[in-house]
Design a protein around this motif. Structure first.
Motif, PDB file in Angstrom:
ATOM      1  N   GLN A  18      -6.503   4.180   4.495  1.00 39.38           N
ATOM      2  CA  GLN A  18      -5.654   4.109   3.301  1.00 39.38           C
ATOM      3  C   GLN A  18      -6.086   2.940   2.430  1.00 39.38           C
ATOM      4  OE1 GLN A  18      -1.464   3.952   4.163  1.00 39.38           O
ATOM      5  NE2 GLN A  18      -1.484   5.879   5.274  1.00 39.38           N
ATOM      6  N   GLN A  19      -6.346   1.802   3.082  1.00 39.00           N
ATOM      7  CA  GLN A  19      -6.726   0.619   2.315  1.00 39.00           C
ATOM      8  C   GLN A  19      -8.058   0.839   1.610  1.00 39.00           C
ATOM      9  OE1 GLN A  19      -4.709  -1.687   1.776  1.00 39.00           O
ATOM     10  NE2 GLN A  19      -5.834  -3.476   1.074  1.00 39.00           N
ATOM     11  N   SER A  46      -5.292   6.686   8.579  1.00 38.17           N
ATOM     12  CA  SER A  46      -4.982   5.426   9.250  1.00 38.17           C
ATOM     13  C   SER A  46      -4.833   4.331   8.196  1.00 38.17           C
ATOM     14  CB  SER A  46      -6.106   5.063  10.212  1.00 38.17           C
ATOM     15  OG  SER A  46      -7.245   4.673   9.473  1.00 38.17           O
ATOM     16  N   GLY A  47      -4.171   3.240   8.571  1.00 39.39           N
ATOM     17  CA  GLY A  47      -3.959   2.145   7.619  1.00 39.39           C
ATOM     18  C   GLY A  47      -5.257   1.658   6.995  1.00 39.39           C
ATOM     19  N   THR A  65      -6.145  -7.128   3.833  1.00 40.99           N
ATOM     20  CA  THR A  65      -6.275  -6.513   5.164  1.00 40.99           C
ATOM     21  C   THR A  65      -4.964  -6.471   5.923  1.00 40.99           C
ATOM     22  OG1 THR A  65      -6.832  -8.621   6.200  1.00 40.99           O
ATOM     23  CG2 THR A  65      -8.657  -7.330   5.349  1.00 40.99           C
ATOM     24  N   ARG A  66      -3.840  -6.349   5.205  1.00 39.16           N
ATOM     25  CA  ARG A  66      -2.561  -6.329   5.925  1.00 39.16           C
ATOM     26  C   ARG A  66      -2.435  -5.053   6.765  1.00 39.16           C
ATOM     27  NH1 ARG A  66       2.801  -7.253   2.590  1.00 39.16           N
ATOM     28  NH2 ARG A  66       2.290  -9.437   2.963  1.00 39.16           N
ATOM     29  N   GLY A  67      -2.138  -5.253   8.040  1.00 32.73           N
ATOM     30  CA  GLY A  67      -1.860  -4.126   8.925  1.00 32.73           C
ATOM     31  C   GLY A  67      -3.034  -3.202   9.174  1.00 32.73           C
ATOM     32  N   ILE A  68      -4.254  -3.733   9.163  1.00 29.87           N
ATOM     33  CA  ILE A  68      -5.366  -2.845   9.496  1.00 29.87           C
ATOM     34  C   ILE A  68      -6.193  -3.455  10.614  1.00 29.87           C
ATOM     35  CG2 ILE A  68      -5.409  -1.926   7.149  1.00 29.87           C
ATOM     36  CD1 ILE A  68      -7.797  -3.452   6.528  1.00 29.87           C
ATOM     37  N   ARG A 106       0.816  -1.208   0.000  1.00 25.80           N
ATOM     38  CA  ARG A 106       0.000   0.000   0.000  1.00 25.80           C
ATOM     39  C   ARG A 106       0.855   1.265   0.000  1.00 25.80           C
ATOM     40  NH1 ARG A 106      -3.253  -1.548   4.203  1.00 25.80           N
ATOM     41  NH2 ARG A 106      -1.923  -0.661   5.787  1.00 25.80           N
ATOM     42  N   LYS A 107       1.908   1.281   0.799  1.00 23.71           N
ATOM     43  CA  LYS A 107       2.665   2.517   0.994  1.00 23.71           C
ATOM     44  C   LYS A 107       3.680   2.769  -0.114  1.00 23.71           C
ATOM     45  CE  LYS A 107       2.232   2.322   5.998  1.00 23.71           C
ATOM     46  NZ  LYS A 107       1.419   3.512   6.244  1.00 23.71           N
TER      47      LYS A 107
END
Lengths: 494, 323
Positions: free
Chosen positions: A396-397, A392-393, A418-421, A333-334
């Motif tokens: 962002q997603q 927030s993560g 759903t990684r890191g959320i 994502r980032k």
């Protein structure tokens, strides 16, 4: 006498506790295997033992005494050596220079001869033909691993922590690695061995600790736990009522891939995706899942046939993929998904700017697209003009999902949805996926979280080393079966 | 609309301060003749700097523009002199020279861009190389001396630099048009948005179906075009070109871009800021020449201080953002 131990160690990152009261003891002359799924907490434990992280609670005991490292190098000074998965080698220096990096011999002038002689001796011990004067950048990945091991040997380690050392080695080199581990064990070194390969754990380990969701769930001695037992212990969870009910796909084949190859990553992969279906792709990190997806949408060069609704299509670029109604939501994502320093609006429309004005961009139309997206995907932003990186993560997603959906694709590949959320947003994303399927779209979900793949998918393909190792559906769609296929354990439980 | 903070306004405040300072130090500073002089001389660097803004915003760099200008001027002069016997001393010959300069600029820009995007060589290395090549070629064409336009042609061509509407001469008009179009492209066109996206994070741009190589190539072609345009206006000024034409133009153009608030690492482009940056650099030069306060020989030192100061201000802004 235990050399190094964790006593009731917990670790939190911000409000999230990732390790809960872990006890672990490393004995001299013993190979201790640490196994668990991705995200179970293995690497956090290794970092704490290696002095790279401090525990939030609990103690590290060195020779029975509570101990706190101030830094990784200090841990090395006490005889604790970590071999990381990502190598810590300086690419432009020679093998010998790397082995002695930070502990160079000689005074004002370096004693090259002695360092070279010792490096040659260490490499001989490893039966490795590497030239001690070769530059690291010229070595193959397995050779670099051997240099890492030589470096660890030269440090006269009392405790050796190895993070999947065999993952990059060839069969013959793995044999040498096992020999060296046996030899070090004989010399009384305590070894912590992390691995995804359950067969080698069964072969090597004197003691096994199974980790799940940051807790030790099982400890066993050699022979007490077979490979199936390990897999069951690693997983051992019930599916909560967390996922929306699964939809019923049509019989129409929306996408068919035949003999797809991505050079050196994906080999001869064929599968079908039906309309309204969620197809899961599981497998270990590095098994070729992401590369397969990127090959499908034209981000990597790939060969093979792709048919959409029965028609052969040629996809050479992401633009081609958009044109035939295929979209990809990246796992990163980032670094690949969003421009973190740009506002929400510019991120949302970046991939579809040609829809917002021919010559002059129609900012009003972009703004109304953003209004629509924030509503449809429940993106919560304190300010509209804030940079995407400040969200927030989870938000962002959702923004990334909105961006991916803007070209109105019929087939969407979602990599790590759903990684890191947080848990609340996870549920929302699952609901969105179900909604997209209800609209007649087809979805491929790639995920390292097994519960997620199982909870969402009608069928699951398991990948291993670039191949499809098997397909699971219905009653056979269980975590144990996925783990077996992903790790190449052949026998399937009845 | 973004809030106008001190950082954004900084270059404008500095420009206004310079104008006031200039007016106080010398009464002839605000005379039309002087203003025309400053603006017209800014036009060459200014047009190049507008193109440079796109290149830098996309994460690139072009060190070759000064040498490229000298080379194009030399080639255009040779072409016009060669066409003189057959075409005669008329506008046809001069337009031929202009076309040669423009097409040469497009090709030179394409060469830089192709080496960077297709051969995947660092922009710094490629343009360092072409900088030397262009400089050497023009020196060779001039045989170490000066290439001069035939006097009939020079007389005919002169008004393109010196003429116009009163004190608003053609270079000023062209610079203004280029600046307005450049600002519009950066803010309102798909190309501008793509340029910023690539400079901000190339990987995200690639994953957003942007043809990254094509956009990057186009920034160099655009810059080449503007160098060609600058040459079209520069040749009538002196009517000659030599190995020392356009020396250090590349650094002045880059400095103007940086002073204007475009980040050297790319991602954020400000064409109007670049225009302000160019004017600041020319005004410093002009004021030092008019006033006896400081020796004009210290011009470079003062410009250097301003460049460093501008970057320090930029960095303070970005660290404040991260908090």
């Amino acid at each position: 006498m235990t050399v190094l131990a964790l006593r009731n160690v917990s670790k939190s990152f911000g409000p999230i506790e990732v390790l809960h009261g872990v006890d672990l003891a490393l004995e001299p002359g013993e190979v201790h295997a640490l196994i668990g799924e991705n995200g179970a907490g293995k690497s956090t434990i290794m970092k704490i033992l290696g002095g790279f992280l401090d525990p939030t609670q609990g103690d590290i005991l060195l020779d029975g005494q509570p101990h706190r490292f101030s830094s990784g190098p200090q841990a090395e000074a006490t005889g604790i050596v970590v071999i990381h998965q990502e190598f810590n080698l300086a690419a432009d220096l020679s093998v010998a220079a790397n082995v002695f990096l930070g502990r160079e011999r000689g005074g004002f002038r370096l004693d090259h001869a002695s360092m070279r002689t010792e490096t040659v001796a260490l490499l001989d011990r490893l039966h490795s033909p590497i030239d001690s004067d070769a530059l690291i950048r010229d070595l193959s990945v397995p050779d670099r691993q051997m240099v890492e091991i030589a470096k660890a040997l030269s440090r006269k380690a009392r405790v050796l922590i190895m993070d999947e050392p065999s993952a990059v080695l060839t069969h013959r080199e793995v044999g040498t690695l096992y020999e060296q581990i046996d030899r070090l064990r004989g010399e009384g070194v305590a070894i912590l061995y992390c691995s995804h390969r359950l067969d080698e754990v069964a072969h090597l380990a004197d003691r096994i600790t199974v980790l799940r969701d940051g807790r030790v769930v099982r400890q066993a001695l050699r022979g007490e736990l077979d490979e199936n037992g390990m897999a069951a212990a690693m997983v051992g969870r019930e599916l909560q009522d967390f996922y929306p009910e699964k939809g019923t796909p049509d019989d129409t084949i929306a996408l068919e891939a035949v003999g797809l190859n991505v050079p050196s990553e994906v080999h001869d992969v064929s599968f079908t995706l039906r309309q309204g279906e969620v197809l899961g792709i599981a497998g270990l990190v590095g098994s070729g899942r992401t590369e397969l997806a990127e090959g499908l949408v034209g981000l990597r060069s790939a060969t093979g046939e792709i048919r959409l609704n029965g028609h052969l299509v040629t996809i050479r670029s992401l633009r081609d993929a958009f044109a035939v109604g295929l979209a990809y939501l990246t796992e990163d994502r980032k670094e690949a998904g969003l421009l973190l320093d740009k506002p929400l609006r510019e991120n949302l429309t970046l991939a579809t700017l040609e829809r917002f004005g021919k010559l002059r961009l129609d900012i009003k139309a972009e703004e109304s697209a953003l209004d629509h997206a924030t509503q449809e995907f429940d993106i919560r932003a304190p300010r509209r003009d804030m940079p995407a990186g400040k969200l927030s993560g989870g938000n962002q997603q959702k923004l990334l999902l909105a961006k991916t959906m803007l070209p109105d694709p019929r087939i969407i590949i979602i990599d790590e949805p759903t990684r890191g959320i947080d848990v609340g947003t996870k549920r929302q994303i699952y609901a969105f996926i179900r909604k997209l399927v209800d609209e007649g779209r087809s979805i491929i979900v790639i995920s390292s979280e097994m519960t997620e793949v199982i909870g969402l998918s009608n069928r699951v393909l398991v990948m291993r080393e670039g191949h499809i190792a098997g397909e699971l559906s219905g009653a056979r769609l269980t975590e144990e079966n996925i783990v077996r296929l992903a790790m190449g354990v052949s026998s399937e439980a009845a | 609309m973004k809030r106008l903070d001190l950082h954004t306004l900084g270059p404008i405040v500095a420009l206004i301060a310079l104008v006031i300072l200039g007016a106080m130090l010398n009464s002839s500073f605000l005379a039309p003749a002087n203003i025309t002089n400053v603006l017209a001389r800014s036009a060459f660097i200014g047009m190049i700097a507008v193109g440079m803004t796109f290149v830098i915003t996309a994460g690139g760099l072009d060190l070759s523009v000064g040498s490229m200008a000298a080379f194009l001027a030399g080639v255009a002069i040779i072409a016009m002199n060669a066409a003189l016997p057959s075409l005669g001393a008329n506008w046809g010959t001069i337009i031929l020279g202009m076309i040669v300069a423009i097409i040469g600029g497009l090709s030179a820009g394409w060469l830089n861009g192709a080496l960077i995007t297709k051969a995947r060589i660092e922009p710094f290395i490629v343009t360092l190389g072409t900088m030397g090549i262009f400089r050497s070629l023009v020196t060779w064409l001039a045989d170490g001396g000066t290439l001069s336009l035939q006097s009939e042609l020079r007389t005919l061509y002169r008004p393109v630099y010196y003429g116009g509407f009163g004190w608003i001469t053609w270079p000023i008009i062209t610079f203004a048009v280029v600046a307005i179009i450049g600002e519009w492209m950066m803010r309102h066109s798909r190309f501008g948005r793509h340029v910023e996206a690539i400079g901000s994070n190339e990987r995200v741009a690639r994953y957003s179906a942007i043809d990254v190589n094509r956009v990057k190539l186009m920034t160099y072609v655009l810059l080449g075009l503007l160098v060609g345009l600058a040459v079209v206006l520069y040749v009538p000024r002196l009517g000659s070109a030599s190995g020392s034409t356009g020396v250090l133009w590349e650094l002045e153009a880059i400095a103007a871009v940086i002073i204007g608030g475009t980040a050297l690492k790319g991602g954020t482009g400000r064409v109007w800021g670049t225009v302000v940056g160019v004017l600041i650099l020319s005004l410093i030069d002009n004021i030092l020449n008019l006033a006896d306060l400081v020796s004009p020989y210290l011009n470079g030192a003062i410009q250097g201080v301003i460049i460093v100061l501008a970057v320090v201000l930029q960095r303070e802004k970005s660290t404040a953002d991260e908090r």
